[in-house]
Enzyme design. Sequence first.
Site, PDB file in Angstrom:
ATOM      1  N   HIS A  17      45.245  10.302  90.402  1.00 32.28           N
ATOM      2  CA  HIS A  17      45.070   9.144  91.292  1.00 32.28           C
ATOM      3  C   HIS A  17      46.066   9.217  92.453  1.00 32.28           C
ATOM      4  O   HIS A  17      45.695   9.036  93.614  1.00 32.28           O
ATOM      5  CB  HIS A  17      45.368   7.833  90.551  1.00 32.28           C
ATOM      6  CG  HIS A  17      44.396   7.471  89.474  1.00 32.28           C
ATOM      7  ND1 HIS A  17      44.790   7.192  88.188  1.00 32.28           N
ATOM      8  CD2 HIS A  17      43.053   7.300  89.495  1.00 32.28           C
ATOM      9  CE1 HIS A  17      43.745   6.858  87.458  1.00 32.28           C
ATOM     10  NE2 HIS A  17      42.664   6.932  88.216  1.00 32.28           N
ATOM     11  N   SER A 127      42.510   8.927  83.022  1.00 35.37           N
ATOM     12  CA  SER A 127      43.342   7.977  82.276  1.00 35.37           C
ATOM     13  C   SER A 127      43.000   8.037  80.795  1.00 35.37           C
ATOM     14  O   SER A 127      43.886   7.971  79.940  1.00 35.37           O
ATOM     15  CB  SER A 127      43.121   6.555  82.791  1.00 35.37           C
ATOM     16  OG  SER A 127      43.442   6.470  84.153  1.00 35.37           O
TER      17      SER A 127
HETATM   18  P1  ADP Z   1      37.088   3.793  87.433  1.00 30.64           P
HETATM   19  O1  ADP Z   1      37.324   2.729  86.435  1.00 30.64           O
HETATM   20  O2  ADP Z   1      36.414   3.342  88.701  1.00 30.64           O
HETATM   21  O3  ADP Z   1      36.492   5.059  86.860  1.00 30.64           O
HETATM   22  P2  ADP Z   1      39.611   5.178  87.620  1.00 30.64           P
HETATM   23  O4  ADP Z   1      40.895   4.434  87.592  1.00 30.64           O
HETATM   24  O5  ADP Z   1      39.260   6.015  86.439  1.00 30.64           O
HETATM   25  O6  ADP Z   1      38.532   4.112  87.947  1.00 30.64           O
HETATM   26  O7  ADP Z   1      39.531   6.094  88.910  1.00 30.64           O
HETATM   27  C1  ADP Z   1      39.681   5.569  90.190  1.00 30.64           C
HETATM   28  C2  ADP Z   1      39.352   6.636  91.207  1.00 30.64           C
HETATM   29  O8  ADP Z   1      40.238   7.735  91.079  1.00 30.64           O
HETATM   30  C3  ADP Z   1      37.937   7.217  91.088  1.00 30.64           C
HETATM   31  O9  ADP Z   1      37.461   7.467  92.390  1.00 30.64           O
HETATM   32  C4  ADP Z   1      38.145   8.519  90.378  1.00 30.64           C
HETATM   33  O10 ADP Z   1      37.164   9.465  90.694  1.00 30.64           O
HETATM   34  C5  ADP Z   1      39.488   8.933  90.932  1.00 30.64           C
HETATM   35  N1  ADP Z   1      40.191   9.812  90.023  1.00 30.64           N
HETATM   36  C6  ADP Z   1      40.475   9.568  88.725  1.00 30.64           C
HETATM   37  N2  ADP Z   1      41.124  10.614  88.175  1.00 30.64           N
HETATM   38  C7  ADP Z   1      41.250  11.550  89.163  1.00 30.64           C
HETATM   39  C8  ADP Z   1      41.795  12.883  89.225  1.00 30.64           C
HETATM   40  N3  ADP Z   1      42.325  13.468  88.154  1.00 30.64           N
HETATM   41  N4  ADP Z   1      41.751  13.529  90.413  1.00 30.64           N
HETATM   42  C9  ADP Z   1      41.182  12.947  91.475  1.00 30.64           C
HETATM   43  N5  ADP Z   1      40.637  11.713  91.491  1.00 30.64           N
HETATM   44  C10 ADP Z   1      40.662  11.027  90.351  1.00 30.64           C
END
Ligand code: ADP
Length: 160
Positions: A17, A127
């Site tokens: 993130h 996560s």
């Molecule tokens: P959601 O509940 O919308 O899935 P997340 O907190 O899991 O939210 O993810 C928020 C954003 O961060 C999303 O756009 C997701 O694709 C991106 N994201 C999550 N993990 C990664 C990662 N390892 N690398 C790049 N982007 C990520």
Amino acid sequence: MKIAVCPGSFDPVTLGHLDIIQRATKLFDKVIILVMSNSLKHCAFTIDERIALLKKCVSNPAIEIDTYDGLLVDYAKQNGAVAIVKGLRAVSDFDYEFQQALINKSLFPEIETVFLTARSENMFLSSSMVKEVCSLGGDISPFVPKEIAKDIYLRCKGDN
Ligand code: ADP
């Protein structure tokens, strides 16, 4: 001033993130990390806790942290955002993200969704993977900001 919103659950925030958020600050004047509730997910941390964790690892003045429990596009409108920034990992993210982008575009045609590709080392980082590894006694330090590794460990460690 060009403002972007990076929405997500951030339960908890990972290095994946943070990489996307930092890169977004190179493209926009202000980036708002928007912590949202996701009814499809069971969260380990409350929204307030997720915000507190984010605050521990973000010091860039161009980044703000906020929360909203309504429609993302309404938040974007009210806060003058021109873009929603999302990170794209494997192809598995694409279908869902594309659908979201199309819905948001039809609800608010002025908003653009910008996809940044995950770094190869973050491709499989999520996560939920962090919570799972932690609960099974694995080392999560390569995946999360060092400022919050202990908080995650205390919440997610299993009994082994
Ligand atoms: P959601 O509940 O919308 O899935 P997340 O907190 O899991 O939210 O993810 C928020 C954003 O961060 C999303 O756009 C997701 O694709 C991106 N994201 C999550 N993990 C990664 C990662 N390892 N690398 C790049 N982007 C990520």
